[in-house]
Design an enzyme around this catalytic site. Structure first.
Site, mmCIF file in Angstrom:
data_model
loop_
_atom_site.group_PDB
_atom_site.id
_atom_site.type_symbol
_atom_site.label_atom_id
_atom_site.label_comp_id
_atom_site.label_asym_id
_atom_site.label_seq_id
_atom_site.Cartn_x
_atom_site.Cartn_y
_atom_site.Cartn_z
ATOM 1 N N GLU A 35 -1.307 -1.379 -4.636
ATOM 2 C CA GLU A 35 -2.507 -0.568 -4.797
ATOM 3 C C GLU A 35 -2.207 0.674 -5.630
ATOM 4 O OE1 GLU A 35 -5.631 -0.269 -1.633
ATOM 5 O OE2 GLU A 35 -4.933 1.812 -1.576
ATOM 6 N N ASP A 52 -2.294 0.687 8.241
ATOM 7 C CA ASP A 52 -1.441 0.752 7.051
ATOM 8 C C ASP A 52 -0.962 -0.641 6.652
ATOM 9 O OD1 ASP A 52 -1.127 3.741 6.603
ATOM 10 O OD2 ASP A 52 -0.527 3.580 8.696
ATOM 11 N N ASP A 61 0.873 -1.167 0.000
ATOM 12 C CA ASP A 61 0.000 0.000 0.000
ATOM 13 C C ASP A 61 0.916 1.225 0.000
ATOM 14 O OD1 ASP A 61 -2.206 1.709 0.226
ATOM 15 O OD2 ASP A 61 -2.100 1.685 2.417
#
EC number: 3.1.21.10
Length: 215
Positions: A89, A165, A28
């Site tokens: 992502e 996260d 991410d």
């Protein structure tokens, strides 16, 4: 005089895990904190080898230094866990242009680290990841984290603030696994059904040290 013989029980056969089919790294991207996770797939079994963050807040405002940190840490993780594929992502197009540029560079550096080790990558939109994990493309970070804790056995994190996260990155890796047809149905347990079955559930966090990859 007859001698009796006591028959010892036959030892049970050792339970052997099926060989690992694939190791997937999920990322991410972020310019302050970048989440990462690694999962190992063995048949219907999914093991979470690690999930944590690259924290760059202490590196100041020098963007180049942060990009170098991302590249170096990604190479360390790749060499430790030997992933077969990277799932990352895509940047969210709801922030200002300067933030988008920085986020895109961070994503590109993470991808470049994998390509330098000949690891292919696939990019997923945030809504795609949420849909795959929770059944809803509009789910928030807390909902994604709760569903992951219901679906997987997660090793603990060293610090609770890292949790969302890191679980975002884990969701990306799991989304990639689902998209390859290795799950009965992606998002088969909807968020609404989870809330119905678990009234009063709050965001689960943990503060103990994370587990390392089993040897």
């Amino acid at each position: 005089m007859a001698v009796s013989h006591t028959l010892l029980p036959t030892p049970a056969p050792l339970q052997r895990l099926p060989p690992a089919e694939k190791v997937i790294m999920g990322v991410d991207p972020g310019t302050q904190i970048m989440g990462y996770a690694v999962i190992e797939v063995r048949g219907q079994r999914i093991d979470v080898l690690c999930y944590d963050v690259i924290n760059m807040k202490a590196l100041g405002s020098n963007h180049a230094v942060k990009l170098k940190r991302i590249f170096t840490r990604m190479l360390e993780l790749i060499d430790e866990y030997l992933p077969d594929e990277l799932a990352i992502e895509a940047p969210f197009y709801g922030v200002n242009v300067q933030s988008m540029l920085k986020l895109g560079r961070a994503q590109g550096v993470a991808i470049a680290a994998c390509l330098s080790r000949d690891i292919p990558f696939v990019e997923y939109a945030p809504t795609k990841v949420k849909q795959a994990v929770t059944g809803s493309g509009s789910a928030d970070k807390e909902q994604v984290a709760r569903m992951l804790r219901q679906t997987l056995t997660l090793p603990p994190l060293e610090e609770a603030p890292k949790f969302l996260d890191a679980t975002d990155a884990l969701a990306v890796a799991l989304c990639h696994h689902y998209q390859q047809g290795n799950n009965v149905k992606a998002g088969s347990k909807s968020w609404g059904k989870f809330l119905e079955d678990n009234p009063g559930r709050t965001v689960a966090t943990t503060t103990t040290k994370k587990s390392a990859r089993p040897k």
